[in-house]
Motif scaffolding. Sequence first.
Motif, short mmCIF file in Angstrom:
data_model
loop_
_atom_site.label_atom_id
_atom_site.label_comp_id
_atom_site.label_asym_id
_atom_site.label_seq_id
_atom_site.Cartn_x
_atom_site.Cartn_y
_atom_site.Cartn_z
N LEU A 169 1.60 48.74 20.07
CA LEU A 169 2.42 49.25 18.45
C LEU A 169 1.96 51.02 18.51
N THR B 179 5.50 53.19 16.96
CA THR B 179 5.00 52.99 15.79
C THR B 179 6.51 53.38 15.22
N VAL C 282 9.74 47.84 15.58
CA VAL C 282 8.59 47.48 15.39
C VAL C 282 8.78 47.63 13.38
N LEU D 73 8.16 44.41 10.50
CA LEU D 73 7.44 44.69 9.95
C LEU D 73 8.06 44.38 8.66
N GLN E 71 7.41 40.12 8.53
CA GLN E 71 6.16 40.25 7.96
C GLN E 71 6.38 39.79 6.30
N ARG F 101 -4.41 45.85 15.34
CA ARG F 101 -3.14 45.96 15.09
C ARG F 101 -3.72 45.24 13.84
N LEU G 139 -0.78 47.52 11.34
CA LEU G 139 0.85 46.85 10.67
C LEU G 139 0.40 47.14 8.88
N THR H 216 2.66 49.19 7.24
CA THR H 216 4.01 48.45 5.82
C THR H 216 4.29 49.19 4.65
#
Lengths: 224, 253, 55
Positions: free
Chosen positions: B236, B240, B245, B249, B252, C38, C42, C46
């Motif tokens: 990751l 990025t 990736v 995102l 998620q 991590r 993340l 985001t």
Amino acid sequence: MPIIQAFWAIIRRDLLLAFRRRAEMANPLFFFVLVVALFPLAVGAQPNLLRAMAPGVIWVSALLAALLSLDGLFRSDFEDGSLEQMLLSPHALSILVLGKIIAHWLVTGLPLLLVAPLLAVFLGLPEQAMGTLWLTLILATPLLSLIGAIGVALTVGLRRGGMLLSLLVLPLYVPVLIFASGAVDRAASGLPVNAQLNILLAMLLSALVLVPLPTAAALKMSVN
Amino acid sequence: MSWIPAPVSRFFHRTSSPPYFYALADRFIPWLTVIFLVLLGAGLYGGLYLAPTDYQQGDSYRIIYIHVPAAWMSLFIYVLMAVMGGIALIWRMKLAEVMLISSAPIGAGFTFVALVTGSLWGKPMWGTWWVWDARLTSELILLFLYMGVISLYGAIEEKRAAARAVSILALVGVVNIPIIHYSVQWWNTLHQGPTVSKMDKPSIHVSMLVPLLLMAVAFKFYYLIAVLQAAKLELLKRETSSQWVKALLEKQA
Amino acid sequence: MSWESFLYMGGYAIYVWPAYGVTALVLVVNIVLPVLQRKQLLRELTIKQKRSQAR
């Protein structure tokens, strides 16, 4: 230009450069003597104690002196761009690197032989060990330059690589330290030292063959 | 590489693509965790409870069930790192670089564990926390080697270059490990310190050996879990701004 | 064998249990640290992505 000629040219150039800065050449020597002289001051001047410690003290100091001089191996060439020139040359980089390492040893390692007797006298090392001390210095200081070259090549691109260099190189020096000081120690008590000297010789020969490859690869990484 | 069969090389190429590997790691980690916990439970139960007390060392020998597997792992992981380094240098495989650098802290952790448990075991056996015994000394030098790898990787800003540097260092280190090991052993016999034979295990009873092997396998599974977790983070970090990736995102969110 | 005598470890408890404790600590840290980092990464990514989409 054939590769052999390029090899000699590198050695000659580096020796010439070193000779122009004669004052700097003496620095590792002074350092070597100074570190050894610190030990009696720190642990006391009992002759028995010093004699027992002599091989170890001399070898640790030689190791530190070699470590300190390593930084000069590729640093100035890296900064003035001649390292890039070497990478661009048609010759195998590993051979040129070997030339640089040999020149470096002639300037920083070989002179240690000159002051070794003085230090042996300082620490009361028995005379019968003197020959072995010289032999181990001849066999093992090139090893220090060779192994160190890998570490320098890995860290030459870093602005503050000095501390990291010692962290990378010192663990790899352990076998050299063990066999070299072990040989001197045994010679001081009149024992045969053939095995240790043979091992050092074997290590030196294999390092001469093996070390230039990773060093060249690491230099390529550092320059790009 | 023509001498590698096509299906194998295709498998490697697919597996080594970051998004595929990331998903694969996610799928495997729960299973690996279950296997690890079962093995760990069995090993600890066998080692701490079932195995009989040693007639010489009493219960202090039970440290063997973590000390010896940790020492094995510390060497195993370094060799594995060198293999990854070789792959990374020859085939320029990104995943090998990631796995190499993700393994380093785990290996250093196991080396540290081997040192601390060796010291804790040594105290009742030798009467001091530390003796310059061959195995502990080699383990200490191995810890320095791990530290070198970790610091070198941290010091070089450009991470692909750093990975190449670390690959070279790992290969150099792995060539030196046997030399260091034998030199330390020779040095140890020369300066014979306190007896070390107590820490060797000449003939170990089956009820003691089985838990030891269980623990060793459990540690292997632990390594897989830990390296996958670390590799996910490293992937990751490196990618990025890549497409996969971004997709991850969005999924998620 | 009772719990007490198990924990007592034949008198070697102060060596055996710290050894197991340190091991557990190191093993847990090596898993938890990357996982937390991590998650953090993340989260940052985001936020960054949302910001760039809002623009």
